[in-house]
Write a protein that holds these residues in place. Structure first.
Motif, PDB file in Angstrom:
ATOM      1  N   TYR A 205      35.597  29.767  46.243  1.00  0.00           N
ATOM      2  CA  TYR A 205      34.549  30.503  47.173  1.00  0.00           C
ATOM      3  C   TYR A 205      35.963  31.989  46.934  1.00  0.00           C
ATOM      4  O   TYR A 205      36.525  31.731  46.995  1.00  0.00           O
ATOM      5  CB  TYR A 205      34.559  29.941  48.668  1.00  0.00           C
ATOM      6  CG  TYR A 205      33.878  29.404  48.622  1.00  0.00           C
ATOM      7  CD1 TYR A 205      32.283  29.312  49.069  1.00  0.00           C
ATOM      8  CD2 TYR A 205      34.473  27.590  48.183  1.00  0.00           C
ATOM      9  CE1 TYR A 205      31.592  27.874  49.085  1.00  0.00           C
ATOM     10  CE2 TYR A 205      33.845  26.624  48.004  1.00  0.00           C
ATOM     11  CZ  TYR A 205      32.467  26.699  47.965  1.00  0.00           C
ATOM     12  OH  TYR A 205      31.504  25.087  48.379  1.00  0.00           O
ATOM     13  N   ALA A 206      35.078  33.398  47.053  1.00  0.00           N
ATOM     14  CA  ALA A 206      35.580  34.256  47.449  1.00  0.00           C
ATOM     15  C   ALA A 206      36.070  34.350  48.652  1.00  0.00           C
ATOM     16  O   ALA A 206      35.691  34.182  49.469  1.00  0.00           O
ATOM     17  CB  ALA A 206      34.547  35.286  46.485  1.00  0.00           C
ATOM     18  N   CYS A 232      49.714  29.654  43.991  1.00  0.00           N
ATOM     19  CA  CYS A 232      48.592  30.429  44.212  1.00  0.00           C
ATOM     20  C   CYS A 232      48.579  30.151  42.078  1.00  0.00           C
ATOM     21  O   CYS A 232      50.258  30.349  41.647  1.00  0.00           O
ATOM     22  CB  CYS A 232      48.116  31.782  44.096  1.00  0.00           C
ATOM     23  SG  CYS A 232      48.219  33.170  43.484  1.00  0.00           S
ATOM     24  N   TYR A 233      47.331  30.352  41.547  1.00  0.00           N
ATOM     25  CA  TYR A 233      47.518  30.324  40.148  1.00  0.00           C
ATOM     26  C   TYR A 233      47.470  31.665  39.038  1.00  0.00           C
ATOM     27  O   TYR A 233      48.336  32.093  37.919  1.00  0.00           O
ATOM     28  CB  TYR A 233      46.595  29.604  39.574  1.00  0.00           C
ATOM     29  CG  TYR A 233      46.294  28.618  40.031  1.00  0.00           C
ATOM     30  CD1 TYR A 233      47.150  27.658  40.305  1.00  0.00           C
ATOM     31  CD2 TYR A 233      44.918  27.654  39.638  1.00  0.00           C
ATOM     32  CE1 TYR A 233      47.446  25.750  40.388  1.00  0.00           C
ATOM     33  CE2 TYR A 233      44.844  26.340  39.790  1.00  0.00           C
ATOM     34  CZ  TYR A 233      46.190  25.662  39.740  1.00  0.00           C
ATOM     35  OH  TYR A 233      45.946  23.739  40.190  1.00  0.00           O
ATOM     36  N   VAL A 244      40.407  37.172  47.208  1.00  0.00           N
ATOM     37  CA  VAL A 244      41.296  36.297  46.175  1.00  0.00           C
ATOM     38  C   VAL A 244      40.259  35.537  46.000  1.00  0.00           C
ATOM     39  O   VAL A 244      39.234  35.501  46.361  1.00  0.00           O
ATOM     40  CB  VAL A 244      42.203  35.665  46.464  1.00  0.00           C
ATOM     41  CG1 VAL A 244      43.379  36.475  47.093  1.00  0.00           C
ATOM     42  CG2 VAL A 244      41.953  34.713  48.044  1.00  0.00           C
ATOM     43  N   SER A 245      40.348  34.522  44.619  1.00  0.00           N
ATOM     44  CA  SER A 245      38.878  33.345  45.013  1.00  0.00           C
ATOM     45  C   SER A 245      40.178  32.027  44.868  1.00  0.00           C
ATOM     46  O   SER A 245      41.296  32.135  44.384  1.00  0.00           O
ATOM     47  CB  SER A 245      39.226  33.059  42.652  1.00  0.00           C
ATOM     48  OG  SER A 245      37.907  32.213  42.625  1.00  0.00           O
ATOM     49  N   PHE A 246      38.802  31.972  45.923  1.00  0.00           N
ATOM     50  CA  PHE A 246      40.586  30.390  46.159  1.00  0.00           C
ATOM     51  C   PHE A 246      38.805  28.484  46.016  1.00  0.00           C
ATOM     52  O   PHE A 246      38.577  29.088  45.973  1.00  0.00           O
ATOM     53  CB  PHE A 246      40.057  30.162  48.029  1.00  0.00           C
ATOM     54  CG  PHE A 246      40.382  29.086  48.581  1.00  0.00           C
ATOM     55  CD1 PHE A 246      41.477  29.173  48.965  1.00  0.00           C
ATOM     56  CD2 PHE A 246      39.281  27.966  48.871  1.00  0.00           C
ATOM     57  CE1 PHE A 246      42.082  28.249  49.549  1.00  0.00           C
ATOM     58  CE2 PHE A 246      39.633  27.014  50.263  1.00  0.00           C
ATOM     59  CZ  PHE A 246      41.406  27.048  50.438  1.00  0.00           C
ATOM     60  N   THR A 263      42.892  30.223  42.608  1.00  0.00           N
ATOM     61  CA  THR A 263      42.720  30.331  41.461  1.00  0.00           C
ATOM     62  C   THR A 263      43.216  31.856  41.118  1.00  0.00           C
ATOM     63  O   THR A 263      44.105  31.864  39.715  1.00  0.00           O
ATOM     64  CB  THR A 263      41.828  30.090  40.776  1.00  0.00           C
ATOM     65  OG1 THR A 263      40.698  31.283  41.654  1.00  0.00           O
ATOM     66  CG2 THR A 263      41.605  28.389  41.777  1.00  0.00           C
ATOM     67  N   ARG A 264      42.696  33.619  41.331  1.00  0.00           N
ATOM     68  CA  ARG A 264      43.262  34.276  41.280  1.00  0.00           C
ATOM     69  C   ARG A 264      42.851  35.659  42.203  1.00  0.00           C
ATOM     70  O   ARG A 264      42.229  34.943  42.730  1.00  0.00           O
ATOM     71  CB  ARG A 264      42.663  34.538  39.811  1.00  0.00           C
ATOM     72  CG  ARG A 264      40.909  34.424  40.079  1.00  0.00           C
ATOM     73  CD  ARG A 264      40.411  35.341  38.806  1.00  0.00           C
ATOM     74  NE  ARG A 264      38.769  35.387  38.653  1.00  0.00           N
ATOM     75  CZ  ARG A 264      37.930  37.251  38.967  1.00  0.00           C
ATOM     76  NH1 ARG A 264      38.943  37.390  38.574  1.00  0.00           N
ATOM     77  NH2 ARG A 264      37.114  36.802  39.172  1.00  0.00           N
TER      78      ARG A 264
END
Length: 270
Positions: A205-206, A232-233, A244-246, A263-264
């Motif tokens: 999810y964003a 955090c990747y 962020v992307s979670f 994730t990013r």
């Protein structure tokens, strides 16, 4: 005992004006003493005194508006799980202070724990706002502003805004030190647990970072869920207001949050 007239005429030799003033003080003293007779009595059954009407003391430098918690207009009104007549010394005193100093007549029924009232925002900082309600100022921290996490109160509130608050506590340490504690979030419905149902483990999810504290990243997801990430990747370090992307790894029902990994970083707030 020869009676009040004997002492007034023979002992103290009071004038008629002095006699009237003494009678007023005696009546006021009786009211104040009577105000405390029922403090903390259990099983209060609605005893009250006739309505006092508009009582004001004008013999000092500041006109004082007087209220009695046993006044029949307020005594039986609910105060938390009890009544103003039995336990309402706090809101009654607060009403006297506000009405006397703020230029706005506020009776005891309007100031009590659990009351929802309109307040005016008078100052805004990143993690706190200050409001005025019934002429009394109090600060509300970010955690008490909304059920969803707020990164910066400036994004939601501005000076002059009218907001609904719930009075959580009326404090009376002394006549000079009185205040209230209030929040905003309890006025609205808590939808955190309903929103959690929208999350699926391993789904992405964003979201936007609302805060970073001691290595923990706090995120508000676009579906309305509060989320926390411990890792955090992305090679970059996430910061406040970053998009962020979670990825969800666990649902914490008790805390009402999603736990997972960033994730990013989609967009940094530079």
């Amino acid at each position: 005992y020869n009676g009040e007239d004997y002492f007034a005429d023979q002992v103290f030799a009071l004038t008629e004006d002095q006699k009237e003033l003494a009678a007023d003080y005696a009546g006021n003293l009786s009211l104040f003493l009577g105000d405390g007779l029922v403090q903390n009595l259990e099983g209060w059954e609605g005893n009250s005194i006739p309505s006092l009407g508009d009582v004001r003391f004008t013999d000092g430098s500041t006109e004082v508006v007087y209220y009695n918690q046993l006044d029949e207009r307020y005594a039986g009104k609910p105060y938390g799980t009890d009544h103003i007549g039995g336990y309402g010394c706090g809101p009654t005193s607060m009403a006297m202070v506000v009405s006397s100093l703020a230029g706005e007549t506020v009776d005891p029924e309007r100031i009590y724990e659990g009351r929802i009232a309109q307040a005016r925002v008078i100052a805004v900082a990143e993690k706190v706002i200050r409001v005025e309600v019934f002429g009394v100022e109090c600060s509300i921290m970010a955690r008490d502003l909304a059920w969803e996490w707020i990164g910066d109160a400036h994004e939601r509130f501005s000076v002059g805004d009218q907001v609904l608050v719930r009075i959580l506590n009326v404090r009376r340490d002394s006549l000079e030190d009185m205040g209230i504690r209030a929040d905003i979030k309890s006025v609205s419905q808590n939808t955190n647990h309903d929103n959690l149902k929208k999350c699926r483990i391993q789904s992405k999810y964003a979201g936007k970072v609302t805060d970073v504290h001691k290595g923990v990243v706090y995120i508000r997801l676009s579906n309305g869920v509060n989320a926390v990430a411990h890792s955090c990747y992305d090679y970059r370090t996430p910061g406040k207001k970053d998009d962020v992307s979670f990825a969800v790894t666990r649902i914490d029902e008790e805390r009402g949050v999603a736990v997972g990994i960033i994730t990013r970083i989609i967009r940094q707030n530079l």
